[in-house]
Each structure stands twice: as structure tokens, then as C-alpha cells.
Design a protein around this motif. Structure first.
Motif, short mmCIF file in Angstrom:
data_model
loop_
_atom_site.label_atom_id
_atom_site.label_comp_id
_atom_site.label_asym_id
_atom_site.label_seq_id
_atom_site.Cartn_x
_atom_site.Cartn_y
_atom_site.Cartn_z
N GLU A 136 0.84 -1.19 0.00
CA GLU A 136 0.00 0.00 0.00
C GLU A 136 0.88 1.24 0.00
O GLU A 136 1.90 1.29 0.68
N PHE A 193 1.55 5.33 0.19
CA PHE A 193 1.12 6.63 0.73
C PHE A 193 2.21 7.66 0.52
O PHE A 193 3.35 7.32 0.25
N LYS A 209 -0.26 7.86 9.86
CA LYS A 209 -1.00 6.62 10.05
C LYS A 209 -0.27 5.70 11.02
O LYS A 209 -0.87 5.07 11.89
N VAL A 243 -11.25 0.17 14.49
CA VAL A 243 -10.54 -1.10 14.34
C VAL A 243 -11.35 -2.22 14.99
O VAL A 243 -11.49 -3.30 14.43
N PHE A 285 -14.52 -2.42 15.38
CA PHE A 285 -15.68 -2.75 14.54
C PHE A 285 -15.25 -3.44 13.25
O PHE A 285 -16.09 -3.83 12.46
N ASN A 286 -13.94 -3.48 13.03
CA ASN A 286 -13.42 -3.96 11.75
C ASN A 286 -13.88 -3.08 10.59
O ASN A 286 -14.24 -3.58 9.53
N TRP A 287 -13.85 -1.81 10.79
CA TRP A 287 -14.36 -0.87 9.79
C TRP A 287 -13.26 -0.17 9.01
O TRP A 287 -13.55 0.72 8.23
N LEU A 288 -12.01 -0.52 9.28
CA LEU A 288 -10.95 0.16 8.54
C LEU A 288 -11.18 -0.06 7.06
O LEU A 288 -11.61 -1.14 6.64
N THR A 336 -13.39 1.25 5.07
CA THR A 336 -14.78 1.19 4.61
C THR A 336 -15.35 2.60 4.53
O THR A 336 -14.82 3.53 5.13
N THR A 365 -8.05 6.16 8.20
CA THR A 365 -8.88 4.96 8.17
C THR A 365 -8.82 4.20 6.84
O THR A 365 -9.16 3.02 6.81
N LEU A 366 -8.42 4.85 5.76
CA LEU A 366 -8.40 4.15 4.48
C LEU A 366 -7.00 3.63 4.18
O LEU A 366 -6.02 4.30 4.44
N ASN A 367 -6.95 2.42 3.64
CA ASN A 367 -5.64 1.86 3.34
C ASN A 367 -5.39 1.56 1.88
O ASN A 367 -4.28 1.66 1.41
#
Lengths: 430, 276
Positions: free
Chosen positions: A71, A73, A81, B132, B134-137, B139, B216-218
Motif C-alpha cells: 500500500e 502513501f 498513520k 478497528v 468494529f473492523n471498519w478500517l 470502509t 482509516t483508508l488503506n
């Protein structure tokens, strides 16, 4: 009203539940250290990330069960991050992360348990495979590898061949900083170009190079501040001389250096070897007009070598798949082909010593006046003095830049400015 | 004499205005020109002031490095869903605070105002840990949900809804309208300018937001425009042509959005300041 609200709440909760259900991934299986498997994530930036991506194919021939996701950046975004992830006790971090060497001590200091000790996984057997100054910068004091060494930036002076010719200056005659200044005056008279760019209020890279070629950094081995040393005074006085002779182009950050590179407002740029890539990228029209010589030094015999920049790979200790993360790190940093790939395509200069004899290194570069620029750097890279970095590097650099600005722009004396800087730094890191 | 004096003041004023226009449009123009030039030529001396022929190539390169369609979709989807949901929620909350009497009303309102004073950096890490867990990274919901109820918007809505006379609401009640009907058919229509102002605010803040999406976005496929543009700034390589083009593209939607809602925007802000 109440009924509606509770209905909406239920719907919302259901939505949330639906969203969070798709969590199971293939993180479960990781294999063992002999046969790692699973998926790992790697964080890097632009050309470095591209190099790692390109090496995955060969890596998978050796480790067919490991999938690698690279990934990409912007580097300062990556640090944001990374810091958030480490502060959140390792949440959301990748399995391998790229970091500039000067940042490593700071992160290790702030998050002592944040990264794996690579010696435990057997990396110490490679100690002699890498450039010694680089090894020193990625090991803790006790010789533990905290990062796997990748690229380095041996420093040299990029110069405009046409300007030197016009001013009838022979680059080979420049041995000391005094020679450099004398040449600068001639060139300015003949072409109007300044000698070198320094972003006076923001950049102390030239000072750092001058320090390292004398074998020191802001700190000595024990962390004592070096700003009042003879070396520091000599370096600062020289930069002051540049300014007194009106040879500095006070550029505006990175964009300013690139601008000066393209538009001919400077005759030389002292920088790390990787800047060659930038020159070729941004100034394709100046083909044949750039070349490089070694850094001048303070006396005729003194070392003319220093390093600017470079980065390495670290494994966050929260990685769920450390065996695969290590397998990739080890493969990538010690695989000659992968290292040469990054060098050839993007100018990332490896610290892996066995690469220097490859034909890519010894060839003449058409862009750089048909001279073997990279061989020149490879020849000296072993002589770059080891210096000691620590977690206060960034603070030291800021304070030094301020001292430099006070000396050049406010006419403060070198002694006084460095004494004040030393005091200020002592106070800040007490 | 008098007219001459008037004329000369007028000329003076226009000169100033022209200067202002140049100062404010100049950077935009430079951005536009930059997006049609190859990276190296942007730095030429003297600067090139006419468009070059590199637009298509820059676009191709930009698309190759970012996948511009998906990035645009991400940004637009997130901004629109966020704007609609957030404006709606804040309108409801503002209405409740303005027109209803309930226990702890002032206390809750104070809490909301107070949260305006907490800098985002303070809540960043706990919020991130929450995402993290919620496992929402990576999304959309991680970006949209946490800031849906915006204190500033609630405050703005409340101030404006207070200006709506109680008698309208009472009259509707007498006519037999339920609370929801009153909210949707009476309150929302009369506060339209404020809604538009809030919508613009929310849209702009989400469209330009960098830090939270960045954290949050990867993966590249999920990036929003600011995060994607930021990823173009390399360590030692920056393709300025690409960057200029990307920036140009990202300013277009927001300009359109602003032009469409401009009238409401101004009246909405003024509406909050004067109360009769």
C-alpha cells in the motif's frame, strides 16, 4: 414519534450489524517460520512502494503461499498513520513498514515495544552484507537490527557542466570548500547563476553533510550535543561565507530546489545520489548538462563523503504474521535482483554491497555527461563515516536551522548562535 | 468637477477590484495551465502563461497512478451520503433543542457546544481504535458515520429554528398534524436557507477532509480525492503536471455545488445573525 424513533434505532443497529459482519479474512493461517503463508500488508511510498510491488513476483516463487499487498502513501501521511496505529496499541498497522533512517530512533524511543528485534529472527547474519554506515543507523546501540537496511544516499555535488565550462572552472580542481567558494564566484560572474540552493530558514542538509564528512552528527556516541564542537563551528562558518559572497539561492523548500534545477538559477546542488533521479525526471531537456563531483572537504586530505537520506524496513511487533513479514523483509533487502530493480528504474541506491559490481552500476550514464556517476558513488560509499543518530534528531535539526537563519539573515555571530542553540537543545531534551 | 471626482474614485475602485480579481484568480489560472504542461516545464523561466498540449498525457498518467473514476466515485458517494444524512440528523436535533421542552435540554445542549471545543486530534486515537474493533478500517462507513452529528450544524440549526414562530407549530397542531408531519411539512420548508447552508458546510468539510480518511483508508481503491492527491507527492519524485490536473479536477465539483447553492448559503448565514 417515540415509536418511529425506536424503529429507526432498530434499523440503524441492524445496518451496523450488517456492516460489521464481513470481517472474516484469511488472516487465520500464517504457517510457521520455515513455510510462511497467508497475506501480509506492506506500507511504503511512491517509487519505493513501486519497487517492492515489482519484487513480489520473484518473492512468490520462493514463498508461493504468501500474498503481499503493498500500500502506497505519501511519506508524511504514512508517518501519521503509523503514529496513530502505534498509539492505538498497534491497531490497524501493516506487517512491514518502510521508514526513513533518521526517523527510526524517534519511533523506537516513543514506542520501545513497537517493532520486532530482527536479530531474534536471524537477521544479524547479514551484518557484513551491507554498507557499514547504514548498518550503524538501523541498529540499536547493542547491535540489535531494528530495521532491515535498504537504500542510502551517498552525497555528492551535482553541477552544471555548461556553466563550469563557460566560467572556465575545472570541477576536478575543487577539493576544499574554499575552492568551491572561489569557483562559485567565477561562475556567478560568468553566468549569473548562484552557487547552491539552501532554504535558509528550513533546511540544514548542507550543514549535516559537512558534519558527517567530519565524522560527527548533532550528537556524539553518548548522546552529548555536538553543536559547540570545532566541527560545527567550521561548518557553520563556511555556510556563512557562502552567504557573505552572495552565493546562496534561498529556495523555497523541495519545489524550490526542483525549480532551480530546471531553470538554471544554480550551478551546483550538493545532495544525495537519489537526486539524480529527480534531475532526470524533471529536467529531461538538460541532458548532458549535469554531472557530479565529490563533496568538497575542509582540508585537502579530509574525507569528502557523507550520506543524505535512505530508508529501511521495519516489522511492527503487532504483526499477526511475523514469519511471512520477516520472509518478505529478508528476501527483499538481500535479493540482488530486487535491489537492482529499484536502482535501475528509480535511482534507489542499495546498501547491499554485492550490487555495486553489477553492470548497471559501472556503466556510463548518458544523461550525466556520459560519466559513470553511480560508480563514483559506489566507490566511496564504504568510506562514508558512521554517525550516531538518536530520538532527538528532529529537534536538533529544527534548532540548527534556526541558528543558521539567525546567522545568515540576522547577522548573529557563529559562536553565539551555536552556543544558544546548544543551550536550547539541552533544555529541550533534558 | 464633481462628476470628474466621482469618475476618478470609480476608476480607483475598479483598479482595486481588478487587482483583487487577479490575485484571487491567478492561482487558479496557474493551476489550470499547470495541468496542461509536463512536470519540468512548469518551472521554466519565464513561466509559461498559455496552456500546453500535455493535458491528455497528464490525464492518462493520473488515471494510471490513481484510477481517477473510482476515486471520484468514492469522494462523491461519501460526500453526498454524508451531507444528506448529516443535514437531516442535525436538523432534527436542532429542532428538538429549539422547540421542545425536555429534561436536561440545556445540559445536553451545553454538552454539544462543549464538544466543539475538543480538538479532533484528541478524539482521533480512541475513535480509530473503535473503528478497528468494529473492523471498519478501509470502509465508507468509517468515514461517514463518526461525524454525522456535527455540533456546529446542530447549533446553527437550533439558532435558526428558534426564529420560527411557535404560533405556526401550534396552528399545525390545532389542524391535527402529528409531530413528524409538522417537522417535514412545516419546519423543514421554512428553514430551507439554513438547510442549504448546513449542507454546503457539510459537503465542503467532507469533500476536503484529509486526516480522518487518511487514517482509516488503506487501499487505493477506497481513497478519497484529497488522500489520493496527497499520495501523489512522492519522496523525491513529484509529477507536478499530474498533481495540478488532479487538483483542478477536485475543485470542479465543489465550485459547481457552491454556485448552485450560493444564494441560500449567504442568506442562511445571515439568517442566523439577525433575529426579529
Amino acid at each position: 414519534m417515540k415509536k418511529y424513533m425506536s424503529l429507526m434505532l432498530v434499523v440503524l443497529l441492524l445496518l451496523l450489524a450488517a456492516c460489521s459482519n464481513k470481517t472474516t479474512s484469511d488472516q487465520g493461517k500464517t504457517g510457521d517460520s520455515k513455510h510462511p503463508s497467508g497475506t501480509i500488508t506492506v506500507w511504503g511510498w511512491d517509487v519505493a512502494a513501486a519497487t517492492m510491488k515489482a519484487s513480489v513476483e520473484k518473492f512468490q516463487k520462493q514463498y508461493p503461499d504468501v500474498k503481499v499487498k503493498v500500500e502506497d502513501f505519501n511519506s508524511s501521511d504514512l508517518y501519521d498513520k503509523l503514529t496513530v496505529g502505534l498509539a492505538a496499541r498497534g491497531s490497524g498497522l501493516p506487517d512491514v513498514v518502510l521508514m526513513e533512517d533518521e526517523r527510526i530512533p524517534g519511533y523506537v524511543h516513543q514506542f520501545p515495544e513497537g517493532f520486532l528485534n530482527l536479530n531474534k529472527l536471524g537477521f544479524n547474519k547479514y551484518t557484513d552484507s551491507f554498507n557499514p554506515a547504514k548498518v550503524a543507523s538501523v541498529q540499536k546501540k547493542d547491535g540489535e537490527f531494528i530495521a532491515a537496511p535498504w537504500d542510502i544516499g551517498p552525497a555528492g555535488v551535482f553541477y552544471r557542466v555548461d556553466f563550469f565550462e563557460k566560467a572556465k572552472v575545472d570541477p576536478n580542481s575543487i577539493k576544499t570548500w574554499d575552492d568551491y567558494i572561489a569557483a562559485g564566484k567565477k561562475i556567478k560572474d560568468a553566468t549569473g547563476a548562484q552557487l547552491l540552493p539552501i532554504d535558509i530558514a528550513n533546511y540544514d542538509g548542507v550543514f549535516q553533510m559537512m558534519m558527517q564528512q567530519q565524522g560527527v552528527s548533532y550528537f556524539d556516541k553518548n548522546g552529548k550535543i555536538n553543536l559547540q564542537s570545532e566541527e560545527a563551528k567550521r561548518a557553520m562558518a563556511t555556510i556563512k561565507k557562502f552567504h557573505e559572497e552572495d552565493l546562496i539561492l534561498n529556495n523555497n523548500g523541495w519545489d524550490g530546489i526542483v525549480t532551480a534545477t530546471v531553470n538554471g538559477s544554480v550551478a551546483t546542488i550538493p545532495y544525495g545520489v537519489w537526486y539524480a533521479g529527480t534531475i532526470m525526471d524533471q529536467a529531461p531537456d538538460l541532458k548532458g548538462k549535469w554531472d557530479v563531483f565529490y563533496l568538497p572537504s575542509f582540508t585537502d586530505e579530509a574525507a569528502r563523503f557523507a550520506n543524505v537520506g535512505g530508508s529501511s524496513l521495519l516489522i511492527p511487533s503487532t504483526s499477526k504474521n511475523q514469519s511471512a513479514a520477516y520472509a518478505f523483509t529478508e528476501f527483499f533487502t538481500t535479493d540482488q535482483e530486487s535491489q537492482l530493480l529499484g536502482f535501475e528504474k528509480y535511482g534507489l541506491f542499495p546498501s547491499l554491497k554485492e550490487t555495486y559490481s553489477a553492470p548497471q552500476f559501472t556503466a556510463n550514464s548518458e544523461y550525466f555527461n556520459n560519466s559513470p556517476v553511480f560508480k563514483r558513488f559506489a566507490d566511496i560509499v564504504g568510506q562514508v563515516p558512521k554517525i550516531y543518530l538518536n530520538e532527538n534528531f528532529a529537534k536538533a535539526s529544527t534548532i540548527t536551522v534556526n541558528a543558521q537563519a539567525a546567522i545568515l539573515l540576522e547577522n548573529k555571530s557563529v559562536d553565539k548562535a551555536l552556543t544558544d542553540a546548544q543551550k536550547q537543545l539541552e533544555n529541550e531534551i533534558k | 468637477m464633481i462628476t470628474q471626482k466621482k469618475l476618478s474614485t470609480k476608476i480607483g475602485i475598479y483598479c482595486l477590484l481588478v487587482l483583487g480579481v487577479i490575485l484571487s484568480i491567478g492561482p487558479f489560472y496557474w493551476m489550470l495551465i499547470g495541468s496542461t504542461l509536463p512536470s519540468g516545464e512548469i518551472f521554466h523561466l519565464p513561466p509559461k502563461l498559455l496552456p500546453g498540449d500535455y493535458l491528455a498525457k497528464n490525464f492518462q498518467a493520473l488515471n494510471e497512478s490513481l484510477g481517477i473514476a473510482k476515486i471520484f466515485w468514492n469522494s462523491i458517494f461519501i460526500a453526498i451520503v454524508y451531507t444528506i444524512a448529516s443535514t437531516f440528523i442535525c436538523a432534527m436535533a436542532g429542532y428538538a433543542f429549539a422547540k421542545f421542552r425536555f429534561k436536561g435540554k440545556n445540559f445536553f445542549f451545553f454538552i454539544i457546544l462543549f464538544s466543539l471545543m475538543i480538538p479532533f486530534q484528541v478524539t482521533l486515537i480512541p475513535l480509530f481504535e473503535l473503528m478497528v474493533s468494529f473492523n471498519w478500517l478501509n470502509t465508507y462507513q468509517a468515514i461517514i458515520l463518526p461525524s454525522l452529528a456535527s455540533p456546529f450544524a446542530i447549533y446553527l440549526m437550533r439558532q435558526n429554528m428558534q426564529a420560527v414562530p411557535d404560533s405556526i407549530i401550534e396552528a399545525s397542531r390545532v389542524d391535527g398534524a402529528g409531530e413528524l408531519k409538522i417537522f417535514f411539512s412545516v419546519i423543514l420548508p421554512v428553514t430551507r436557507p439554513t438547510l442549504a447552508a448546513v449542507a454546503i458546510f457539510q459537503f465542503m468539510s467532507q469533500w476536503n477532509s484529509l486526516l480522518w480518511p487518511l487514517i482509516t483508508l488503506n487501499s487505493k481503491e477506497m481513497f478519497t480525492l484529497p488522500v489520493a492527491l496527497s499520495s501523489l507527492i512522492g519522496m523525491a519524485r513529484i509529477d507536478y503536471g499530474q498533481l495540478m490536473l488532479g487538483t483542478t479536477l477536485s475543485t470542479i465539483p465543489i465550485m459547481i455545488f457552491f454556485l448552485v447553492l450560493q444564494k441560500q448559503f449567504i442568506s442562511g448565514i445571515l439568517g442566523g445573525s439577525v433575529k426579529e
